[in-house]
Structures are given as C-alpha cells and as structure tokens.
Write a protein that holds these residues in place. Structure first.
Motif, PDB file in Angstrom:
ATOM      1  N   GLY A  65       0.779  -1.225   0.000  1.00  0.00           N
ATOM      2  CA  GLY A  65       0.000   0.000   0.000  1.00  0.00           C
ATOM      3  C   GLY A  65       0.811   1.275   0.000  1.00  0.00           C
ATOM      4  N   ALA A  66       2.126   1.169   0.113  1.00  0.00           N
ATOM      5  CA  ALA A  66       2.967   2.366   0.136  1.00  0.00           C
ATOM      6  C   ALA A  66       3.018   3.012  -1.243  1.00  0.00           C
ATOM      7  CB  ALA A  66       4.383   2.009   0.592  1.00  0.00           C
ATOM      8  N   THR A  67       3.259   4.315  -1.254  1.00  0.00           N
ATOM      9  CA  THR A  67       3.484   5.047  -2.492  1.00  0.00           C
ATOM     10  C   THR A  67       4.915   5.559  -2.491  1.00  0.00           C
ATOM     11  OG1 THR A  67       1.169   5.717  -2.705  1.00  0.00           O
ATOM     12  CG2 THR A  67       2.792   6.978  -3.945  1.00  0.00           C
ATOM     13  N   LEU A  68       5.687   5.140  -3.477  1.00  0.00           N
ATOM     14  CA  LEU A  68       7.081   5.567  -3.612  1.00  0.00           C
ATOM     15  C   LEU A  68       7.143   6.792  -4.518  1.00  0.00           C
ATOM     16  CD1 LEU A  68       8.699   2.076  -4.361  1.00  0.00           C
ATOM     17  CD2 LEU A  68       8.358   3.151  -2.124  1.00  0.00           C
ATOM     18  N   ALA A  69       7.832   7.812  -4.062  1.00  0.00           N
ATOM     19  CA  ALA A  69       8.066   9.004  -4.875  1.00  0.00           C
ATOM     20  C   ALA A  69       9.505   8.931  -5.382  1.00  0.00           C
ATOM     21  CB  ALA A  69       7.832  10.272  -4.068  1.00  0.00           C
ATOM     22  N   LEU A  70       9.666   8.455  -6.602  1.00  0.00           N
ATOM     23  CA  LEU A  70      10.991   8.248  -7.178  1.00  0.00           C
ATOM     24  C   LEU A  70      11.011   8.756  -8.613  1.00  0.00           C
ATOM     25  CD1 LEU A  70      11.566   4.557  -5.995  1.00  0.00           C
ATOM     26  CD2 LEU A  70      12.764   6.570  -5.111  1.00  0.00           C
ATOM     27  N   ALA A  71      12.052   9.478  -8.989  1.00  0.00           N
ATOM     28  CA  ALA A  71      12.254   9.937 -10.367  1.00  0.00           C
ATOM     29  C   ALA A  71      11.046  10.719 -10.888  1.00  0.00           C
ATOM     30  CB  ALA A  71      12.554   8.756 -11.285  1.00  0.00           C
ATOM     31  N   GLY A  72      10.369  11.435 -10.002  1.00  0.00           N
ATOM     32  CA  GLY A  72       9.195  12.200 -10.413  1.00  0.00           C
ATOM     33  C   GLY A  72       7.950  11.363 -10.613  1.00  0.00           C
ATOM     34  N   LEU A  73       8.022  10.076 -10.271  1.00  0.00           N
ATOM     35  CA  LEU A  73       6.908   9.154 -10.419  1.00  0.00           C
ATOM     36  C   LEU A  73       6.271   8.876  -9.069  1.00  0.00           C
ATOM     37  CD1 LEU A  73       8.878   6.603 -12.610  1.00  0.00           C
ATOM     38  CD2 LEU A  73       7.125   8.155 -13.491  1.00  0.00           C
ATOM     39  N   GLU A  74       4.971   8.558  -9.071  1.00  0.00           N
ATOM     40  CA  GLU A  74       4.292   8.072  -7.884  1.00  0.00           C
ATOM     41  C   GLU A  74       3.926   6.616  -8.120  1.00  0.00           C
ATOM     42  OE1 GLU A  74       1.029  10.479  -6.697  1.00  0.00           O
ATOM     43  OE2 GLU A  74       2.302  12.182  -6.153  1.00  0.00           O
ATOM     44  N   ILE A  75       4.598   5.719  -7.412  1.00  0.00           N
ATOM     45  CA  ILE A  75       4.504   4.283  -7.661  1.00  0.00           C
ATOM     46  C   ILE A  75       3.859   3.616  -6.452  1.00  0.00           C
ATOM     47  CG2 ILE A  75       5.806   2.195  -8.212  1.00  0.00           C
ATOM     48  CD1 ILE A  75       8.075   4.147  -9.175  1.00  0.00           C
ATOM     49  N   THR A  76       2.716   2.997  -6.666  1.00  0.00           N
ATOM     50  CA  THR A  76       2.009   2.300  -5.596  1.00  0.00           C
ATOM     51  C   THR A  76       2.450   0.850  -5.545  1.00  0.00           C
ATOM     52  OG1 THR A  76       0.085   3.739  -5.827  1.00  0.00           O
ATOM     53  CG2 THR A  76      -0.252   1.638  -4.695  1.00  0.00           C
ATOM     54  N   VAL A  77       2.692   0.348  -4.339  1.00  0.00           N
ATOM     55  CA  VAL A  77       3.157  -1.018  -4.115  1.00  0.00           C
ATOM     56  C   VAL A  77       2.000  -1.872  -3.607  1.00  0.00           C
ATOM     57  CG1 VAL A  77       4.778  -2.487  -2.853  1.00  0.00           C
ATOM     58  CG2 VAL A  77       5.460  -0.166  -3.536  1.00  0.00           C
ATOM     59  N   ASP A  78       1.729  -2.986  -4.279  1.00  0.00           N
ATOM     60  CA  ASP A  78       0.742  -3.950  -3.819  1.00  0.00           C
ATOM     61  C   ASP A  78       1.441  -5.277  -3.551  1.00  0.00           C
ATOM     62  OD1 ASP A  78      -1.569  -2.307  -4.111  1.00  0.00           O
ATOM     63  OD2 ASP A  78      -1.547  -2.676  -6.263  1.00  0.00           O
ATOM     64  N   HIS A  79       1.452  -5.707  -2.295  1.00  0.00           N
ATOM     65  CA  HIS A  79       2.004  -7.020  -1.963  1.00  0.00           C
ATOM     66  C   HIS A  79       1.060  -8.075  -2.507  1.00  0.00           C
ATOM     67  CE1 HIS A  79       3.165 -10.135   1.321  1.00  0.00           C
ATOM     68  NE2 HIS A  79       3.925 -10.282   0.245  1.00  0.00           N
ATOM     69  N   ALA A  80       1.566  -8.956  -3.369  1.00  0.00           N
ATOM     70  CA  ALA A  80       0.737  -9.958  -4.044  1.00  0.00           C
ATOM     71  C   ALA A  80       1.442 -11.312  -4.015  1.00  0.00           C
ATOM     72  CB  ALA A  80       0.438  -9.532  -5.484  1.00  0.00           C
ATOM     73  N   GLY A 138       2.384 -15.372  -3.682  1.00  0.00           N
ATOM     74  CA  GLY A 138       1.890 -16.568  -4.363  1.00  0.00           C
ATOM     75  C   GLY A 138       2.969 -17.176  -5.225  1.00  0.00           C
ATOM     76  N   HIS A 139       3.529 -16.380  -6.146  1.00  0.00           N
ATOM     77  CA  HIS A 139       4.687 -16.841  -6.918  1.00  0.00           C
ATOM     78  C   HIS A 139       5.883 -16.949  -5.980  1.00  0.00           C
ATOM     79  CE1 HIS A 139       7.297 -17.531 -10.304  1.00  0.00           C
ATOM     80  NE2 HIS A 139       8.003 -16.442 -10.045  1.00  0.00           N
ATOM     81  N   THR A 140       6.096 -15.926  -5.186  1.00  0.00           N
ATOM     82  CA  THR A 140       7.005 -15.949  -4.036  1.00  0.00           C
ATOM     83  C   THR A 140       6.283 -15.259  -2.887  1.00  0.00           C
ATOM     84  OG1 THR A 140       8.029 -13.790  -4.452  1.00  0.00           O
ATOM     85  CG2 THR A 140       9.032 -15.707  -5.551  1.00  0.00           C
ATOM     86  N   GLY A 141       6.845 -15.387  -1.688  1.00  0.00           N
ATOM     87  CA  GLY A 141       6.230 -14.725  -0.547  1.00  0.00           C
ATOM     88  C   GLY A 141       6.270 -13.219  -0.636  1.00  0.00           C
ATOM     89  N   GLY A 142       7.269 -12.677  -1.327  1.00  0.00           N
ATOM     90  CA  GLY A 142       7.440 -11.231  -1.404  1.00  0.00           C
ATOM     91  C   GLY A 142       7.125 -10.623  -2.755  1.00  0.00           C
ATOM     92  N   SER A 143       6.352 -11.306  -3.577  1.00  0.00           N
ATOM     93  CA  SER A 143       5.984 -10.742  -4.881  1.00  0.00           C
ATOM     94  C   SER A 143       5.132  -9.485  -4.702  1.00  0.00           C
ATOM     95  CB  SER A 143       5.194 -11.764  -5.703  1.00  0.00           C
ATOM     96  OG  SER A 143       6.016 -12.828  -6.131  1.00  0.00           O
ATOM     97  N   VAL A 144       5.377  -8.502  -5.557  1.00  0.00           N
ATOM     98  CA  VAL A 144       4.607  -7.262  -5.519  1.00  0.00           C
ATOM     99  C   VAL A 144       4.212  -6.845  -6.930  1.00  0.00           C
ATOM    100  CG1 VAL A 144       5.757  -6.442  -3.413  1.00  0.00           C
ATOM    101  CG2 VAL A 144       6.626  -5.734  -5.658  1.00  0.00           C
ATOM    102  N   LEU A 145       3.196  -5.994  -6.990  1.00  0.00           N
ATOM    103  CA  LEU A 145       2.839  -5.256  -8.190  1.00  0.00           C
ATOM    104  C   LEU A 145       3.275  -3.812  -8.001  1.00  0.00           C
ATOM    105  CD1 LEU A 145      -0.914  -6.367  -8.459  1.00  0.00           C
ATOM    106  CD2 LEU A 145       1.060  -7.550  -9.447  1.00  0.00           C
ATOM    107  N   PHE A 146       3.738  -3.177  -9.066  1.00  0.00           N
ATOM    108  CA  PHE A 146       4.024  -1.746  -9.049  1.00  0.00           C
ATOM    109  C   PHE A 146       3.029  -1.059  -9.979  1.00  0.00           C
ATOM    110  CE2 PHE A 146       8.397  -3.443  -8.209  1.00  0.00           C
ATOM    111  CZ  PHE A 146       8.533  -2.921  -6.925  1.00  0.00           C
ATOM    112  N   ARG A 147       2.237  -0.122  -9.439  1.00  0.00           N
ATOM    113  CA  ARG A 147       1.248   0.590 -10.236  1.00  0.00           C
ATOM    114  C   ARG A 147       1.584   2.074 -10.286  1.00  0.00           C
ATOM    115  NH1 ARG A 147      -3.386   1.101  -7.961  1.00  0.00           N
ATOM    116  NH2 ARG A 147      -2.909   0.249  -5.886  1.00  0.00           N
TER     117      ARG A 147
END
Length: 237
Positions: free
Chosen positions: A120-135, A137-146
């Motif tokens: 659920g965190a939002t990363l502010a990097l390189a002028g982008l706002e990137i939302t992290v979704d922990h997902a 199943g494939h691995t324990g720490g797989s995430v989506l970046f939106r």
C-alpha cells in the motif's frame, strides 16, 4: 511518460526502465541475467539517470544484475521483506534442478543499499508516484508496481508492472520454494481483479496485456471469479 522494456538474455525476463520523459531520472525494474549492456544502451539512448532499482520479487532471473546496476550508480534496490533473503542467497527459491544448474557457480551479492517495500505504500521516485501492492503466491514477497499511465504510448489511466504474478493468458508458477497457490489465488482476487479493465499490464515475461483482456480470458482469473480450475501454471523461473 517513457517506458522502455526488453527481455533478458536468460529466461526472457522483461527488464523495464520508467521515467517521466527522456533526459530525466528513471527507475529500473527487474534487471535480470545478461542485461547490463542492453540496459546501458537504453539509458544512453534516452539520456536517463537511474535513481533506484525496483524488484517485483527475489527470483534470480529478475535480480541477477541488481548489485552491479546499483553499485555502479550508488542507488538503492527496493524489495519486499519476504524476499529480502533471496538477494543474498537466491538459491533458497530455486528448484533442485535449478540449484544444481546455478548453485555455487554464480558471483552474487546483495546490493549495499536495500530498502524494503510495504504493501500500500506510495514511492516518490524519479518524479513518479509508484504504488506497491504485496501480491504473494509466486514468491512470498511478490509485488505489483502501479503508476499513472497518461502520456505513455498506451495512454492508459494506469500501468501495472506485474512481475510473475500475472502474464498474458497465465500466472507465475507456485511450486517453487516460497510459492503458494492459495496465496496466489487470494492475490488475484484481492489485488488484480479490482484493477480497472483499461489498466495496462507489463509482465515479467511475455507481451503486455490489459486487465480487461485477462479478466475475460485468463483461466486463473476466471477461476477466481468462479470458474473451473485450470492446469497448474508453469511459467517463471
């Protein structure tokens, strides 16, 4: 928005570079095996300056070049804490066959600077706002970046870098150490299906797709929506 992607030499793992525009800062996503020369060429072509490496998960085919990419530029690698240990010892998530293939023969080290991702965190990097979704199943720490996709070549409301959670027509395998089909199905139900149909999906392997296309035809999403169970997935390291 500028998004450039190319497959790695091994396993066809997609490495992505994302920036607001040419000549700006950027993030690098999933630098896999044999990507360094191609990555340098993409960065030079678009005059981009990496400020971070984002990892969708800890499998070797997505992380192999993370230490040299980060070390050459003094930047951090971002990974979910459930996959943090794989940066130091990627063999912990390999099958026996892959461990025999890779184990003990590859120079590998965790980057000097590692930042952990939070659901659920939002990363502010390189002028982008990137939302992290922990997902997981494939691995324990797989995430989506939106992130917002307006101005990209897709002119999408949203772009999702899905790693090995979701592919065009399939999902990542769940039979490797750390994988779990029940957790994967929960991730598909709670993290993937709620996304808008026009969300452009940039997966860890294979071509781009959209949530709407996958919602209508991907057998695993159809299962989550109440359909029959398909055969076990096999894609991903």
């Amino acid at each position: 928005m500028l998004v450039a992607g190319f497959p790695a030499d091994a396993f066809g793992t997609n490495c992505y570079v994302v920036a607001t525009a040419a000549g700006e800062q950027c993030v690098v996503v999933d630098p896999g095996i044999g990507v360094l020369d191609r990555l340098d060429a993409v960065l030079a072509e678009h005059r981009l300056h990496p400020v971070a490496v984002l990892l969708t998960h800890g499998h070797l085919d997505h992380t192999f070049s993370v230490a040299p990419v980060c070390g050459a530029r003094g930047i951090a690698a971002y990974v979910h804490p459930e996959d943090r240990e794989l940066l130091a010892d990627p063999t912990k998530a390999l099958s026996m066959d892959l461990t025999q293939l890779f184990g003990g023969r590859l120079p590998y080290a965790e980057p000097d600077d590692v930042a952990e991702l939070t659901d659920g965190a939002t990363l502010a990097l390189a002028g982008l706002e990137i939302t992290v979704d922990h997902a997981p199943g494939h691995t324990g720490g797989s995430v989506l970046f939106r992130m917002p996709g307006a101005g990209s070549r897709w002119e999408a409301e949203q772009i999702c870098l899905s790693g090995d959670v979701l592919f065009a027509g399939s999902i990542g395998r769940t039979d490797l150490p750390g994988g779990s089909m029940p957790r994967m199905l929960t991730s598909l139900r709670e993290k993937v299906l709620p996304l808008a149909d026009d969300t452009v999906v940039l997966p860890g392997h294979g071509p781009a797709t959209t949530i709407g296309r996958e919602r209508a035809s991907n057998p695993y999403l159809l299962e989550v929506a109440g359909g029959a169970r398909p055969a076990a997935p096999t894609r991903g390291l």
